[in-house]
Scaffold this motif. Structure first.
Motif, PDB file in Angstrom:
ATOM      1  N   LEU A 219      43.910 -60.433  -2.438  1.00 34.33           N
ATOM      2  CA  LEU A 219      42.811 -60.622  -3.668  1.00 34.33           C
ATOM      3  C   LEU A 219      43.482 -61.638  -4.717  1.00 34.33           C
ATOM      4  O   LEU A 219      44.241 -61.602  -4.983  1.00 34.33           O
ATOM      5  N   LYS A 220      42.331 -62.337  -5.046  1.00 34.07           N
ATOM      6  CA  LYS A 220      42.681 -63.114  -6.281  1.00 34.07           C
ATOM      7  C   LYS A 220      42.708 -62.196  -7.537  1.00 34.07           C
ATOM      8  O   LYS A 220      42.279 -61.012  -7.605  1.00 34.07           O
ATOM      9  N   PRO A 221      43.365 -62.668  -8.758  1.00 37.77           N
ATOM     10  CA  PRO A 221      43.510 -61.661  -9.702  1.00 37.77           C
ATOM     11  C   PRO A 221      42.338 -61.181 -10.366  1.00 37.77           C
ATOM     12  O   PRO A 221      42.349 -60.098 -10.639  1.00 37.77           O
ATOM     13  N   VAL A 222      41.158 -61.999 -10.340  1.00 40.13           N
ATOM     14  CA  VAL A 222      40.092 -61.270 -10.983  1.00 40.13           C
ATOM     15  C   VAL A 222      39.295 -60.455 -10.133  1.00 40.13           C
ATOM     16  O   VAL A 222      38.839 -59.520 -10.542  1.00 40.13           O
ATOM     17  N   GLN A 223      39.460 -60.320  -8.782  1.00 42.49           N
ATOM     18  CA  GLN A 223      39.114 -59.412  -7.932  1.00 42.49           C
ATOM     19  C   GLN A 223      39.901 -58.117  -7.852  1.00 42.49           C
ATOM     20  O   GLN A 223      39.154 -57.382  -7.840  1.00 42.49           O
ATOM     21  N   ARG A 224      41.292 -58.488  -8.077  1.00 42.82           N
ATOM     22  CA  ARG A 224      41.907 -57.408  -8.263  1.00 42.82           C
ATOM     23  C   ARG A 224      41.622 -56.489  -9.471  1.00 42.82           C
ATOM     24  O   ARG A 224      41.646 -55.300  -9.501  1.00 42.82           O
ATOM     25  N   GLU A 225      41.494 -57.111 -10.595  1.00 44.43           N
ATOM     26  CA  GLU A 225      40.902 -56.470 -11.837  1.00 44.43           C
ATOM     27  C   GLU A 225      39.602 -55.541 -11.538  1.00 44.43           C
ATOM     28  O   GLU A 225      39.667 -54.451 -12.326  1.00 44.43           O
ATOM     29  N   LEU A 226      38.625 -55.980 -10.784  1.00 45.83           N
ATOM     30  CA  LEU A 226      37.564 -55.159 -10.254  1.00 45.83           C
ATOM     31  C   LEU A 226      38.071 -53.792  -9.755  1.00 45.83           C
ATOM     32  O   LEU A 226      37.550 -52.830 -10.084  1.00 45.83           O
ATOM     33  N   PHE A 227      38.966 -53.988  -8.624  1.00 46.11           N
ATOM     34  CA  PHE A 227      39.302 -52.797  -8.260  1.00 46.11           C
ATOM     35  C   PHE A 227      40.185 -51.839  -9.162  1.00 46.11           C
ATOM     36  O   PHE A 227      39.979 -50.582  -9.058  1.00 46.11           O
ATOM     37  N   ASP A 228      40.807 -52.500  -9.947  1.00 41.39           N
ATOM     38  CA  ASP A 228      41.777 -51.655 -10.812  1.00 41.39           C
ATOM     39  C   ASP A 228      41.054 -51.072 -11.872  1.00 41.39           C
ATOM     40  O   ASP A 228      41.116 -49.853 -12.076  1.00 41.39           O
TER      41      ASP A 228
END
Length: 385
Positions: A219-228
């Motif tokens: 995942l890209k960082p902004v996408q990973r932020e969504l899951f976190d």
């Protein structure tokens, strides 16, 4: 179930097929088949459902619901059938039920979802079996986003209630669930992406971050932020984070959701209805809010008032205007006449006035038929009631 009911089930007239299903339910509730062996009765009902569930007429499909509920209530809880018997009887109909998830008719979608959940709660069916077909790729090449969203929502509910195979004997295998969630996360539709995030969040909550982490590595960082953010929400039971804050929207003409017009509220229409908590006095199609739209008389609104619906001139079935083209090309029983009418239409234009609706998503149709009004809609006057 007798020769007469069998002939009705195979009749070309949808109302006879519907009547046969309702008659079987009445006889089951009256105890007519109380002396039949549970396994034999289950096999018979499976054959009936194999005829009723694929039916193109919505009402026939819906009449299968009481049969399915009766099976869950009376046969599955009777301790007279083995799990292997039940699975064998249900195997032919599970794909038929899964195919109706995300159906344009809200009642069809709800019935399919409710039956899947009821199956997952049953000790002789189980969550793994109930979810198996939901995890498969839909058959059609062009799959509407609502189909993916409905499947993701159902899988999330099953994970939340039944758990995973890491914490419950009959919980879902978390590996295939995470794989399909991440595949569908790449969908361009925000509702589908949001459903994928919710599903992964449910898996993380039940199975732990270590089990989920390998599926998030690319995942890209902004996408990973969504899951976190979703993981943190579940840990603290906070409100769901808005998915689109992590996805940039293409520039250009605003979508229909941004074109909300003031008259909408004046006429008693809502912007949206939560699928998890639908209001009883709100029409699920046009979103009209009216105290008179009670469960007892909502069908009258569907039949003659709702500007999102229309009666097919060929078969007289009441359907959504947005699905009229599909209905005429694939479902209508008056095939020759229906195909002739469909030849003058296409899937992304209003079949009544011919106006193009861009991507023809649900909000595009609602904007044209409810907010602006279609000049050729025979129900247009009811927009203002």
């Amino acid at each position: 179930f007798g020769e007469y009911l069998t002939r009705c089930l195979y009749s070309k007239a949808w109302n006879l097929r519907d009547a046969a299903l309702q008659k079987i339910v009445l006889e089951l509730n009256a105890g007519t088949y109380a002396d039949e062996q549970a396994g034999r009765l289950l096999d018979g009902l499976s054959l009936v459902l194999q005829r009723g569930l694929p039916d193109k007429h919505v009402q026939v499909f819906l009449s299968c619901g009481p049969l399915l509920h009766w099976m869950c209530r009376e046969i599955f809880k009777s301790n007279e059938v083995r799990r292997s018997q039940v699975h064998m009887a249900l195997e032919p109909i599970m794909s038929m039920l899964a195919d109706r998830l995300g159906d344009t008719n809200g009642r069809v979608d709800k019935m399919s979802r409710d039956i899947h959940l009821e199956f997952s709660h049953s000790s002789v069916v189980g969550a793994q079996f109930a979810a198996a077909y939901v995890q498969r790729q839909p058959k059609k090449k062009a799959v509407p986003p609502r189909v993916y969203a409905a499947r993701l929502q159902l899988l999330t509910s099953i994970i939340e209630e039944a758990g995973t195979n890491l914490d419950q004997p009959d919980g879902l295998d978390v590996g295939p669930v995470l794989k399909i969630a991440m595949e569908w996360f790449n969908n361009s539709n925000a509702d589908v992406r949001e459903g994928a995030v919710r599903l992964v969040g449910a898996c993380e909550y039940r199975a732990g971050l270590d089990r989920v982490e390998p599926y998030l590595s690319k995942l890209k960082p902004v996408q990973r932020e969504l899951f976190d953010a979703e993981f943190e929400r579940r840990a603290g039971e906070g409100p769901p984070p808005p998915v689109d804050q992590f996805h940039s929207k293409p520039k250009g003409k605003p979508g229909p959701a941004a074109r909300q017009e003031a008259p909408q509220a004046a006429y008693g229409y809502q912007d949206h209805v939560s699928p998890d908590e639908p209001e009883e006095t709100v029409c699920q199609f046009c979103l009209r809010q009216d105290p008179s739209l009670t469960p007892e008389n909502i069908d009258v609104h569907y039949w003659r008032e709702c500007p999102m619906l229309i009666q097919c001139d060929c078969c007289a079935q009441v359907i959504e205007i947005s699905t009229l083209f599909e209905h005429l090309t694939e479902e209508c029983e008056k095939e020759a006449e229906a195909r002739e009418r469909a030849a003058e239409m296409d899937a992304t234009s209003c079949p009544l006035c011919g106006q193009g609706l861009g991507p023809a998503e649900d909000e595009d149709w609602r904007d044209h038929l409810v907010r602006q009004g279609c000049p050729n809609n025979p129900r247009d006057a009811h927009r203002h009631l």
